[in-house]
Design a protein around this motif. Structure first.
Motif, PDB file in Angstrom:
ATOM      1  N   ASP A 125       0.831  -1.204   0.000  1.00 30.15           N
ATOM      2  CA  ASP A 125       0.000   0.000   0.000  1.00 30.15           C
ATOM      3  C   ASP A 125       0.865   1.253   0.000  1.00 30.15           C
ATOM      4  O   ASP A 125       0.496   2.278  -0.605  1.00 30.15           O
ATOM      5  CB  ASP A 125      -0.917   0.001   1.223  1.00 30.15           C
ATOM      6  CG  ASP A 125      -2.010  -1.048   1.141  1.00 30.15           C
ATOM      7  OD1 ASP A 125      -2.254  -1.564   0.026  1.00 30.15           O
ATOM      8  OD2 ASP A 125      -2.609  -1.362   2.184  1.00 30.15           O
ATOM      9  N   GLU A 126       2.005   1.187   0.676  1.00 31.05           N
ATOM     10  CA  GLU A 126       2.897   2.348   0.723  1.00 31.05           C
ATOM     11  C   GLU A 126       3.534   2.582  -0.653  1.00 31.05           C
ATOM     12  O   GLU A 126       3.700   3.736  -1.079  1.00 31.05           O
ATOM     13  CB  GLU A 126       3.977   2.141   1.795  1.00 31.05           C
ATOM     14  CG  GLU A 126       3.453   2.144   3.217  1.00 31.05           C
ATOM     15  CD  GLU A 126       2.592   0.933   3.541  1.00 31.05           C
ATOM     16  OE1 GLU A 126       1.528   1.122   4.170  1.00 31.05           O
ATOM     17  OE2 GLU A 126       2.964  -0.202   3.159  1.00 31.05           O
ATOM     18  N   ASP A 127       3.890   1.504  -1.336  1.00 30.48           N
ATOM     19  CA  ASP A 127       4.402   1.597  -2.701  1.00 30.48           C
ATOM     20  C   ASP A 127       3.381   2.324  -3.569  1.00 30.48           C
ATOM     21  O   ASP A 127       3.707   3.276  -4.303  1.00 30.48           O
ATOM     22  CB  ASP A 127       4.663   0.184  -3.229  1.00 30.48           C
ATOM     23  CG  ASP A 127       5.400   0.167  -4.559  1.00 30.48           C
ATOM     24  OD1 ASP A 127       5.653   1.234  -5.123  1.00 30.48           O
ATOM     25  OD2 ASP A 127       5.713  -0.942  -5.031  1.00 30.48           O
ATOM     26  N   ALA A 128       2.106   1.908  -3.454  1.00 35.25           N
ATOM     27  CA  ALA A 128       1.051   2.530  -4.261  1.00 35.25           C
ATOM     28  C   ALA A 128       0.831   3.987  -3.868  1.00 35.25           C
ATOM     29  O   ALA A 128       0.600   4.853  -4.731  1.00 35.25           O
ATOM     30  CB  ALA A 128      -0.242   1.733  -4.110  1.00 35.25           C
ATOM     31  N   LEU A 129       0.912   4.272  -2.570  1.00 37.41           N
ATOM     32  CA  LEU A 129       0.693   5.648  -2.094  1.00 37.41           C
ATOM     33  C   LEU A 129       1.673   6.621  -2.743  1.00 37.41           C
ATOM     34  O   LEU A 129       1.282   7.661  -3.288  1.00 37.41           O
ATOM     35  CB  LEU A 129       0.831   5.694  -0.573  1.00 37.41           C
ATOM     36  CG  LEU A 129       0.893   7.099   0.045  1.00 37.41           C
ATOM     37  CD1 LEU A 129      -0.426   7.819  -0.132  1.00 37.41           C
ATOM     38  CD2 LEU A 129       1.268   7.006   1.533  1.00 37.41           C
ATOM     39  N   PHE A 130       2.957   6.297  -2.689  1.00 37.49           N
ATOM     40  CA  PHE A 130       3.954   7.217  -3.240  1.00 37.49           C
ATOM     41  C   PHE A 130       3.867   7.274  -4.765  1.00 37.49           C
ATOM     42  O   PHE A 130       4.020   8.349  -5.362  1.00 37.49           O
ATOM     43  CB  PHE A 130       5.350   6.811  -2.775  1.00 37.49           C
ATOM     44  CG  PHE A 130       5.613   7.132  -1.331  1.00 37.49           C
ATOM     45  CD1 PHE A 130       5.938   8.411  -0.936  1.00 37.49           C
ATOM     46  CD2 PHE A 130       5.508   6.149  -0.351  1.00 37.49           C
ATOM     47  CE1 PHE A 130       6.166   8.731   0.399  1.00 37.49           C
ATOM     48  CE2 PHE A 130       5.736   6.434   0.985  1.00 37.49           C
ATOM     49  CZ  PHE A 130       6.058   7.726   1.367  1.00 37.49           C
ATOM     50  N   ARG A 131       3.614   6.141  -5.397  1.00 37.95           N
ATOM     51  CA  ARG A 131       3.489   6.148  -6.862  1.00 37.95           C
ATOM     52  C   ARG A 131       2.274   6.966  -7.301  1.00 37.95           C
ATOM     53  O   ARG A 131       2.314   7.637  -8.336  1.00 37.95           O
ATOM     54  CB  ARG A 131       3.390   4.713  -7.376  1.00 37.95           C
ATOM     55  CG  ARG A 131       4.716   3.945  -7.310  1.00 37.95           C
ATOM     56  CD  ARG A 131       4.568   2.542  -7.877  1.00 37.95           C
ATOM     57  NE  ARG A 131       5.776   1.751  -7.735  1.00 37.95           N
ATOM     58  CZ  ARG A 131       6.794   1.758  -8.609  1.00 37.95           C
ATOM     59  NH1 ARG A 131       6.729   2.524  -9.690  1.00 37.95           N
ATOM     60  NH2 ARG A 131       7.845   0.997  -8.396  1.00 37.95           N
ATOM     61  N   ASP A 132       1.206   6.906  -6.520  1.00 39.72           N
ATOM     62  CA  ASP A 132       0.021   7.699  -6.863  1.00 39.72           C
ATOM     63  C   ASP A 132       0.310   9.190  -6.823  1.00 39.72           C
ATOM     64  O   ASP A 132      -0.414   9.991  -7.443  1.00 39.72           O
ATOM     65  CB  ASP A 132      -1.134   7.363  -5.909  1.00 39.72           C
ATOM     66  CG  ASP A 132      -1.749   6.000  -6.180  1.00 39.72           C
ATOM     67  OD1 ASP A 132      -1.461   5.427  -7.254  1.00 39.72           O
ATOM     68  OD2 ASP A 132      -2.490   5.497  -5.316  1.00 39.72           O
ATOM     69  N   HIS A 133       1.348   9.576  -6.085  1.00 40.27           N
ATOM     70  CA  HIS A 133       1.746  10.982  -6.048  1.00 40.27           C
ATOM     71  C   HIS A 133       2.838  11.284  -7.080  1.00 40.27           C
ATOM     72  O   HIS A 133       3.487  12.340  -7.014  1.00 40.27           O
ATOM     73  CB  HIS A 133       2.255  11.351  -4.646  1.00 40.27           C
ATOM     74  CG  HIS A 133       1.155  11.579  -3.659  1.00 40.27           C
ATOM     75  ND1 HIS A 133       0.598  10.556  -2.918  1.00 40.27           N
ATOM     76  CD2 HIS A 133       0.488  12.713  -3.294  1.00 40.27           C
ATOM     77  CE1 HIS A 133      -0.347  11.052  -2.134  1.00 40.27           C
ATOM     78  NE2 HIS A 133      -0.438  12.351  -2.342  1.00 40.27           N
ATOM     79  N   GLY A 134       3.044  10.360  -8.010  1.00 37.48           N
ATOM     80  CA  GLY A 134       3.989  10.601  -9.093  1.00 37.48           C
ATOM     81  C   GLY A 134       5.422  10.194  -8.812  1.00 37.48           C
ATOM     82  O   GLY A 134       6.315  10.508  -9.606  1.00 37.48           O
ATOM     83  N   TRP A 135       5.660   9.509  -7.670  1.00 36.64           N
ATOM     84  CA  TRP A 135       7.021   9.084  -7.377  1.00 36.64           C
ATOM     85  C   TRP A 135       7.442   7.959  -8.317  1.00 36.64           C
ATOM     86  O   TRP A 135       6.610   7.181  -8.797  1.00 36.64           O
ATOM     87  CB  TRP A 135       7.144   8.638  -5.915  1.00 36.64           C
ATOM     88  CG  TRP A 135       7.098   9.769  -4.938  1.00 36.64           C
ATOM     89  CD1 TRP A 135       6.339  10.909  -5.021  1.00 36.64           C
ATOM     90  CD2 TRP A 135       7.835   9.884  -3.725  1.00 36.64           C
ATOM     91  NE1 TRP A 135       6.553  11.719  -3.937  1.00 36.64           N
ATOM     92  CE2 TRP A 135       7.474  11.127  -3.117  1.00 36.64           C
ATOM     93  CE3 TRP A 135       8.764   9.074  -3.082  1.00 36.64           C
ATOM     94  CZ2 TRP A 135       8.010  11.545  -1.912  1.00 36.64           C
ATOM     95  CZ3 TRP A 135       9.306   9.504  -1.873  1.00 36.64           C
ATOM     96  CH2 TRP A 135       8.936  10.722  -1.299  1.00 36.64           C
TER      97      TRP A 135
END
Length: 300
Positions: free
Chosen positions: A163-173
């Motif tokens: 979920d943390e991977d998805a969280l940061f990627r959702d912010h364009g990381w």
């Protein structure tokens, strides 16, 4: 109900193995009004004279359970219980590894950990450790603000596909580099020492507090840190011109011996997932994968 071991997969052959046994509790009634059943998970210590004895999983203080074979309705061998060190969460294992960076500055952000070093450039020392839910509202924004206030590019260490991977990627990381995911490995200190071959080259050891450096001349070196009963290893490096001479093993041998003298029982290290030579070396020493993780960074 059969008393024959062939009615399940248990029998004298499972003595010494970890098993799960489902048994009837004579004279007791289950929630549905039928016969009461109970499961026992542990190591079978005896089978014979009409009984099966199982020592339940736990810390060793559990009383062995004697089960009449005639009451067994199902059972089978199961994989061995993972060692206590392998049951540690990735976030906790990573926290244990902070000792490798003596000047590390940390700040909790709920269950995340903001990390910064004034001297080390390693990502492990300059990123947010985010391998579980933070439990804090606005944690993402606070990570960005924290590292921007330090003049650093925000970087996060996360578990792949979490979920943390998805969280940061959702912010364009994006991936911080082209490196493969990092493998966090664990082993027992005693097991590593037993697997070291005899006749290794001598190494010099320098100890500074809870840190130690081992060197074999200018050709090989490595660093270890001990914190409680955990010992970490990093920067095990050998000059390319001197490889395949056992120098990495000599460095590890010196460092693991020092760690054992300090009372360490668990060893850990971290290797890039595409470093096949290092992974093979450490596998021979008894290290096993605990988890993999990757670094994400705010897009430039």
């Amino acid at each position: 109900m059969s008393s024959d071991a062939g009615a399940h997969t248990l029998g004298p052959h499972v003595v010494g193995q970890r098993v799960v046994v489902r048994r009837l509790l004579p004279g007791e009634t289950g929630p549905s009004g039928g016969p009461a059943l109970s499961d026992v998970l542990g190591t079978c210590t005896a089978w014979g004279d009409g009984v099966c004895v199982v020592r339940p999983d736990g810390d060793g203080s559990q009383v062995p359970v004697t089960i009449p074979i005639r009451t067994i309705v199902a059972g089978k061998p199961v994989p061995p219980r993972p060692s206590a060190r392998l049951r540690v969460s990735p976030q906790e294992a990573q926290r244990r590894a902070l000792a490798l960076w003596p000047d590390l500055e940390t700040e909790p952000l709920g269950d995340w950990l903001l990390r910064r070093s004034r001297t080390a450039t390693a990502r492990r020392a300059n990123s947010v450790l985010a391998m579980c839910p933070s439990g804090v509202a606005g944690a993402y924004e606070r990570v960005v603000a924290h590292y921007e206030s330090l003049g650093q590019r925000p970087i996060a260490a996360v578990l792949p596909d979490s979920d943390e991977d998805a969280l940061f990627r959702d912010h364009g990381w994006v991936p911080e580099s082209h490196d493969h995911d990092t493998v966090f490995q664990l082993a027992g200190v005693a097991a590593v020492r037993r697997r070291l071959p005899p006749g290794l080259p001598g190494a010099q050891l320098h100890v500074d507090g809870h840190l130690a450096t081992a060197r074999v001349g200018p050709a090989a070196s490595g660093v270890a840190a001990v914190d409680g009963d955990w010992a970490g290893f990093r920067s095990i490096e050998v000059d390319p011109a001197h490889r395949r001479r056992g120098l990495a093993l000599a460095v590890m041998g010196e460092l693991i011996g020092w760690a054992a003298e300090c009372g360490a029982t668990t060893a850990y290290l971290q290797v890039l997932g595409d470093n096949a030579a290092a992974l093979a070396l450490y596998e021979r020493l008894g290290f096993v994968e605990h988890h993999r993780y990757r670094y994400l960074a705010a897009a430039v």
